[in-house]
Design a protein around this motif. Sequence first.
Motif, PDB file in Angstrom:
ATOM      1  N   GLU A 275     -55.907  66.838 -19.082  1.00 26.89           N
ATOM      2  CA  GLU A 275     -54.494  66.443 -19.044  1.00 26.89           C
ATOM      3  C   GLU A 275     -53.848  66.866 -17.732  1.00 26.89           C
ATOM      4  OE1 GLU A 275     -52.913  68.290 -22.494  1.00 26.89           O
ATOM      5  OE2 GLU A 275     -53.376  66.591 -23.823  1.00 26.89           O
ATOM      6  N   HIS A 276     -54.218  68.061 -17.255  1.00 30.21           N
ATOM      7  CA  HIS A 276     -53.662  68.518 -15.971  1.00 30.21           C
ATOM      8  C   HIS A 276     -54.100  67.595 -14.842  1.00 30.21           C
ATOM      9  CE1 HIS A 276     -52.131  71.334 -12.996  1.00 30.21           C
ATOM     10  NE2 HIS A 276     -53.297  71.288 -12.379  1.00 30.21           N
ATOM     11  N   VAL A 277     -55.372  67.186 -14.871  1.00 32.01           N
ATOM     12  CA  VAL A 277     -55.865  66.270 -13.837  1.00 32.01           C
ATOM     13  C   VAL A 277     -55.130  64.938 -13.912  1.00 32.01           C
ATOM     14  CG1 VAL A 277     -57.880  64.930 -13.114  1.00 32.01           C
ATOM     15  CG2 VAL A 277     -58.121  67.346 -13.641  1.00 32.01           C
ATOM     16  N   ILE A 278     -54.944  64.418 -15.142  1.00 30.25           N
ATOM     17  CA  ILE A 278     -54.253  63.139 -15.298  1.00 30.25           C
ATOM     18  C   ILE A 278     -52.807  63.249 -14.819  1.00 30.25           C
ATOM     19  CG2 ILE A 278     -53.441  61.458 -16.996  1.00 30.25           C
ATOM     20  CD1 ILE A 278     -55.950  62.003 -18.606  1.00 30.25           C
ATOM     21  N   ALA A 279     -52.160  64.388 -15.145  1.00 33.09           N
ATOM     22  CA  ALA A 279     -50.779  64.580 -14.692  1.00 33.09           C
ATOM     23  C   ALA A 279     -50.712  64.608 -13.166  1.00 33.09           C
ATOM     24  CB  ALA A 279     -50.213  65.871 -15.274  1.00 33.09           C
ATOM     25  N   GLY A 280     -51.682  65.318 -12.542  1.00 32.60           N
ATOM     26  CA  GLY A 280     -51.701  65.339 -11.079  1.00 32.60           C
ATOM     27  C   GLY A 280     -51.948  63.963 -10.488  1.00 32.60           C
ATOM     28  N   VAL A 385     -63.496  53.186 -21.856  1.00 35.13           N
ATOM     29  CA  VAL A 385     -62.357  52.667 -22.610  1.00 35.13           C
ATOM     30  C   VAL A 385     -61.963  51.341 -21.989  1.00 35.13           C
ATOM     31  CG1 VAL A 385     -60.728  53.970 -21.179  1.00 35.13           C
ATOM     32  CG2 VAL A 385     -59.992  53.140 -23.403  1.00 35.13           C
ATOM     33  N   THR A 386     -61.653  50.364 -22.851  1.00 34.65           N
ATOM     34  CA  THR A 386     -61.324  49.021 -22.391  1.00 34.65           C
ATOM     35  C   THR A 386     -59.933  48.645 -22.863  1.00 34.65           C
ATOM     36  OG1 THR A 386     -62.263  47.986 -24.370  1.00 34.65           O
ATOM     37  CG2 THR A 386     -63.753  48.370 -22.505  1.00 34.65           C
ATOM     38  N   MET A 419     -55.371  57.429 -22.084  1.00 38.68           N
ATOM     39  CA  MET A 419     -54.271  57.849 -21.210  1.00 38.68           C
ATOM     40  C   MET A 419     -54.651  57.696 -19.740  1.00 38.68           C
ATOM     41  SD  MET A 419     -52.443  61.597 -20.946  1.00 38.68           S
ATOM     42  CE  MET A 419     -52.228  61.666 -22.717  1.00 38.68           C
ATOM     43  N   ALA A 420     -55.894  58.059 -19.406  1.00 37.91           N
ATOM     44  CA  ALA A 420     -56.335  57.931 -18.010  1.00 37.91           C
ATOM     45  C   ALA A 420     -56.349  56.470 -17.581  1.00 37.91           C
ATOM     46  CB  ALA A 420     -57.723  58.552 -17.857  1.00 37.91           C
ATOM     47  N   LEU A 421     -56.863  55.592 -18.468  1.00 36.96           N
ATOM     48  CA  LEU A 421     -56.873  54.162 -18.130  1.00 36.96           C
ATOM     49  C   LEU A 421     -55.456  53.639 -17.954  1.00 36.96           C
ATOM     50  CD1 LEU A 421     -58.337  51.466 -17.763  1.00 36.96           C
ATOM     51  CD2 LEU A 421     -58.280  51.177 -20.245  1.00 36.96           C
ATOM     52  N   ASP A 422     -54.553  54.008 -18.869  1.00 38.16           N
ATOM     53  CA  ASP A 422     -53.169  53.542 -18.758  1.00 38.16           C
ATOM     54  C   ASP A 422     -52.533  54.031 -17.463  1.00 38.16           C
ATOM     55  OD1 ASP A 422     -53.456  52.326 -21.183  1.00 38.16           O
ATOM     56  OD2 ASP A 422     -52.490  53.923 -22.338  1.00 38.16           O
ATOM     57  N   THR A 423     -52.889  55.248 -17.049  1.00 40.95           N
ATOM     58  CA  THR A 423     -52.329  55.778 -15.802  1.00 40.95           C
ATOM     59  C   THR A 423     -52.741  54.920 -14.607  1.00 40.95           C
ATOM     60  OG1 THR A 423     -52.356  58.027 -16.699  1.00 40.95           O
ATOM     61  CG2 THR A 423     -52.229  57.795 -14.304  1.00 40.95           C
TER      62      THR A 423
END
Length: 838
Positions: A275-280, A385-386, A419-423
Amino acid sequence: MKVTPAAAMVPVLVLLLTWLSVRAINPEAELFDRALGELDRFAMIESALYRDVFSARAGTLRNYDPLVWEINALHDSLGQLRKTAAIDTETTAAVDQLAASIDRQEELVEQFKSDNALLHNSLSFFGRFGVRLESSDLGPAVTAASAAMLHLTLDTSSAAVRDVKDRLDELALQRASTAGDGDVVGGLLAHGRLLHDLLPAVDNTLKAMRALPRKRDQDSLRTMVLIRQSASRTTARQFRRALYGTSLLLVGLLVYLGLRLRARANVLQRRAAFEHVIAGISMRFINAPPQNIGAEIDRALGDMAECVGSDRGYFVMSGPTPRVHAWCKAGKSFPPGWPERAPALAARFGPAVDGIIQVPRVDWMPPGVNKEACLALGLGGWACVTNVDKDGTGFVLGFDAIGRPCRITAAGELSLLRMALDTIVHAVERHSMEKERARLEQRLQQARRMETVGTFTSGIAHNFNNILGGILGHSEVIEEQLASDARPRHSLDAIRLGAERARDLVDQILTFGRPRDASRRALSAGTLVAEAASLLNVSLPPTMELVIHEPPAAAIVSGEFAQLLQVILNLCNNAAQAMGNTGRIEVETTVHEVSEARRLTHGELEPGRYVSIAVRDAGRGMDGPTMAQIFEPFFTTRSGGNGLGLATVREIVREHGGAMYVASTPGVGSCFEIWLRCLATATPAPQVDAPALALGRGETVLMVADDSSQLLREEEMLAALGYEPVGFTDKDSALAACRSASERFDVLVVGHLGSTVASLELATALHQAAPRLPVVLATKSTGEIGADALMVAGIADVVHWPIVAAEIAVALDHCSELNRREAKLPPGPPRAAYSLAH
């Protein structure tokens, strides 16, 4: 918090351990011990009772109180036995049998007490009377009777009883024949006969007491207690074994839960890190400029792949504008066709929950095509994830583990993949929106510039063209009167050529705000510079020196000849004015190889080959604030300037996809460099006089305007451009037609409706009724419109009203291209084109 079955077993095992602990310590053992002790006490009391009974029989017991206490003690002991030993029906029956024996014993004791008391009383009187009669005549008979009675006290057999009876009968016969002491003999005989009956009766009572099955009943009860005590101990041992096993199970379960908690903590730690990586990554996407989004996606893939322990990471987008971003660990590589084939492989796994596909271990997969495909790619584990958006564009975010299991196993980590894909998807969409916003902003600026220049030039263009027409007319008259070899003929040709170029420049000013990329072609920079030099040599003052460095033959650019010529002329004239029409101007053309992205003072260069045209002067130069405004329309430092020269230069260069570099030092001079893409071909295309406009293919265009006559003229123009216009002067009717049959139309054009706000409101309503149809806004004024408002209203392009053919042709062609991309259709065949004169 969700309670796992293993955690729910802990309280159950604790309760079981508690119960087993109670059962294992054998709580019945104390009762059995007390029962056995009570049986021993019971036997002792009973022995004491018999001892005292026999003591009473022998006459050594002075009173019967011990017998009463012992009988009561037996009853009390029996009550204790009932409490401790009477556990089941069989034991209760044994206790009841013992109680019946005690009751019978009590009856016999009571009978014994009565008989024994009378017995000893009679013995006392019998002995006393016998002593008194020893000296009498009946002494021998009395002595014989006393001896027989003494024997009877010791032996109550039938012979002894008959012996006593015979002695008493003899004494009675002698009494009758002897006078004197009759009363004493009578008393002796009475007590003797009484003892004759009592002694056997008392002994029979004692025999009855001894005949009671007290010992058997006690032994039976003791045996039952011992059996149950042994069974209780055996059960306790079994419970202790169960307690030991349950304790081991509980310890194992606690160890298992500890390991699970540790694993859960590790998962939560990895999730928090992810989550921290995704936030960054999200923050970097927000702060990244649009041109760096691709690099940021590559960097994000590397950060996420390293965080989840994967060897390869990739993002694949399919659709009208496919794109692939990939990252792999050092020493690893992607097999041919991968990750481009990731969407196809993901689709073969079938529908997945939330689009997440996880293969923890490829070697555990059942045999089949999917397993073979994963093994062929070198996958040991796979997670991806697709997603598919509303436009049908597919997205895949995947992570590969090569030759080992996938480390992404927990549900929390898998959910973060979404979440990562959506980002990343949001970053791509934001990039697209920023590009569209920049395009709309550019179109809006063009529309505003056209309004400004149109207002400025509308009053002078006609008169200036009339003046140029007079100059050209007089030149032609003079030319007819001169011989072909006359010396002024060359100057006259220069005058006519200058007037024609001036007329072209007026046309360029009038089209300042319009797109200028409709007639690009390959041009030689040498030809441009030579043409500019020929015009400058006759227009610059004699005090100005123009130095032209020979351009290289490879300097070929793509552009519109008149516009690029205007750029060079404007820069040279600006340089001459900066030097007060006295000095030296240098024009140098070079070819450069740009290996990496480069930022100039006004624009950026992508890697590639460029042609640079530099105009240098030794004029008064410029300071920083002045350089910051030199390309703004109508900004000028000269009293006679109009501020359009450099603004036109900047717009023409930008519309040609180029950039500019400006360097200036006050009191030293300035250098203006034009950077344009260099074409690979060395053969410039021949010059044509008019730009070609792209025609439509019969697309239906809905047009709305409040002026019916103007609307009719615009419809005729669109029909000439190859479109099928459908006009409406009533906005409600246009909106109803769009709502009822939006599939009928391909493009929506909103013209002037009294005010820009009203036109924008109708455009918004039409976009809501048909979100997939591009909208072109034709307005008289763009000063009150922002790019954000255009995006909200779904505006695809902005043109000037009344419509200009060249401008609307470009806008409609852009909208048609959007429709083709939306429908995912390949571009059509080359279309016809026609020319419009300036």
